[in-house]
Scaffold this motif. Structure first.
Motif, PDB file in Angstrom:
ATOM      1  N   VAL A   3       0.698  -1.136  -0.240  1.00  0.00           N
ATOM      2  CA  VAL A   3       0.061   0.044  -0.224  1.00  0.00           C
ATOM      3  C   VAL A   3       1.061   1.329   0.163  1.00  0.00           C
ATOM      4  CG1 VAL A   3      -2.059  -1.022   0.996  1.00  0.00           C
ATOM      5  CG2 VAL A   3      -0.020  -0.100   2.558  1.00  0.00           C
ATOM      6  N   ASP A   4       0.364   2.534  -0.196  1.00  0.00           N
ATOM      7  CA  ASP A   4       1.006   3.703  -0.271  1.00  0.00           C
ATOM      8  C   ASP A   4       2.237   3.812   0.897  1.00  0.00           C
ATOM      9  OD1 ASP A   4       0.434   6.521  -1.359  1.00  0.00           O
ATOM     10  OD2 ASP A   4       1.042   6.715   0.587  1.00  0.00           O
ATOM     11  N   GLY A   5       3.261   4.235   0.291  1.00  0.00           N
ATOM     12  CA  GLY A   5       4.405   4.452   1.135  1.00  0.00           C
ATOM     13  C   GLY A   5       5.157   3.373   1.655  1.00  0.00           C
ATOM     14  N   ASP A   6       4.892   2.162   1.288  1.00  0.00           N
ATOM     15  CA  ASP A   6       5.548   0.862   1.985  1.00  0.00           C
ATOM     16  C   ASP A   6       7.005   0.829   1.356  1.00  0.00           C
ATOM     17  OD1 ASP A   6       3.200  -0.179   3.355  1.00  0.00           O
ATOM     18  OD2 ASP A   6       2.811  -1.881   2.055  1.00  0.00           O
ATOM     19  N   SER A   7       7.940   0.278   2.252  1.00  0.00           N
ATOM     20  CA  SER A   7       9.317   0.291   1.801  1.00  0.00           C
ATOM     21  C   SER A   7       9.743  -1.160   2.259  1.00  0.00           C
ATOM     22  CB  SER A   7       9.961   1.436   2.613  1.00  0.00           C
ATOM     23  OG  SER A   7      11.393   1.210   2.389  1.00  0.00           O
ATOM     24  N   TYR A   8      10.464  -1.949   1.451  1.00  0.00           N
ATOM     25  CA  TYR A   8      10.790  -3.326   1.932  1.00  0.00           C
ATOM     26  C   TYR A   8      12.403  -3.360   1.398  1.00  0.00           C
ATOM     27  CZ  TYR A   8       5.853  -4.218   2.302  1.00  0.00           C
ATOM     28  OH  TYR A   8       4.583  -4.253   2.571  1.00  0.00           O
ATOM     29  N   VAL A   9      12.884  -4.215   2.275  1.00  0.00           N
ATOM     30  CA  VAL A   9      14.345  -4.896   2.073  1.00  0.00           C
ATOM     31  C   VAL A   9      14.349  -6.381   2.043  1.00  0.00           C
ATOM     32  CG1 VAL A   9      16.845  -4.481   2.677  1.00  0.00           C
ATOM     33  CG2 VAL A   9      15.339  -2.552   2.808  1.00  0.00           C
ATOM     34  N   ASN A  10      14.747  -6.897   1.160  1.00  0.00           N
ATOM     35  CA  ASN A  10      15.104  -8.492   1.147  1.00  0.00           C
ATOM     36  C   ASN A  10      16.657  -8.561   0.798  1.00  0.00           C
ATOM     37  OD1 ASN A  10      12.249  -8.880   1.247  1.00  0.00           O
ATOM     38  ND2 ASN A  10      12.306  -8.940  -1.000  1.00  0.00           N
ATOM     39  N   GLU A  11      17.164  -9.539   1.557  1.00  0.00           N
ATOM     40  CA  GLU A  11      18.655  -9.872   1.283  1.00  0.00           C
ATOM     41  C   GLU A  11      18.597 -11.251   1.466  1.00  0.00           C
ATOM     42  OE1 GLU A  11      21.425  -7.749   3.720  1.00  0.00           O
ATOM     43  OE2 GLU A  11      20.745  -5.872   2.962  1.00  0.00           O
TER      44      GLU A  11
END
Length: 270
Positions: free
Chosen positions: A53-61
């Protein structure tokens, strides 16, 4: 935590088996790893929030040490809903050590009306490692039934090997600028990509794979490009999600059987 979701996975080879460690926070998590065949460890990534949704931020490593083998997939298709003020941002970083093998096989991304999605994937591979990556983008439902109602989708894939850039792929789908014309989707609604690296994925492999796909899927448009030092990029155009999922699965199985000398993976999702 500054991100909506964070996920870290690390695989190490110990006594002929891959041992997995890692952690997750927020809306991302991963399941307990399982062996879907005798050699390759598999893990499912889960988005517990139901969608982006709006403004989500994700990091995968994802990091694989020397000789480790891992297959990663998602539990189901990911949904991107309307982003009114800020697009969804997702960064994936992958590092593969010598002789390691990673299958990174995600389910389709569904872009709903008003959605904006910006994805960056950064991969560092060893010349002796094996890497399989795919993505599928499909337009979601809109209230008036018109196709391509999402705002835009952007995916940047950067692959380096030994400090040298071997692939930079930038896919931008912007319906506002037109996506149905020549040199874009050309009347199709769905687009898929496969990228694989293996030291034996040369011209002969590409020719055999192309012939294999042409015989099985005459209704899907696709193109294959070979790269130096064993790499292949495949772009596909289709009219529904199932078409491109079937082609992607066929490429994955052909790659595993021909180059890895391994059996098809049955993900058992449904």
């Amino acid at each position: 935590m500054t991100h909506t979701g964070v996920l870290h996975l690390k695989g190490e080879k110990r006594h002929s088996r891959t041992i997995l460690s890692g952690f997750y926070e927020g809306a991302f998590k991963f399941t307990r790893p399982v062996y879907l065949d005798e050699e390759t460890l598999s893990v499912y990534m889960i988005h517990i929030g139901g969608g982006y949704v709006d403004g989500d931020s994700y990091v995968n490593e994802v990091t694989l040490e020397e000789g480790a083998e891992l297959s990663v997939t998602s539990q189901a298709a990911s949904k991107v809903y309307k982003t009114i003020s800020k697009p969804v941002e997702q960064v994936t970083r992958i590092r593969l050590g010598a002789g390691s093998t990673l299958d990174y096989c995600m389910d389709p991304l569904i872009m709903y009306e008003g959605a904006r999605f910006n994805q960056t994937t950064i991969v560092d591979i060893d010349e002796t490692s094996s890497f399989f990556y795919n993505d599928i983008v499909t337009p979601g439902w809109s209230h008036n039934g018109e196709p391509f109602r999402y705002d835009w989708y952007r995916n940047k894939l950067k692959v380096t090997s030994g400090g040298t850039l071997v692939l930079y792929d930038h896919l931008l789908l912007d319906p506002g600028l037109g996506v149905e014309g020549v040199l874009e989707l050309e009347g199709h609604s769905h687009v898929g990509s496969v990228v694989l690296f293996h030291k034996e994925a040369g011209v002969d492999f590409v020719e055999k794979l192309s012939e294999h796909l042409e015989q099985q899927f005459p209704y899907v448009r696709f193109g294959l490009s070979s790269m130096d030092k064993g790499g292949v990029v495949i772009r596909m155009l289709g009219d529904n999600t199932q078409q491109l999922e079937t082609v992607t699965a066929a490429v994955h199985t052909f790659y595993r059987e021909t180059l890895l000398k391994k059996k098809e993976i049955i993900w058992r999702k449904y």
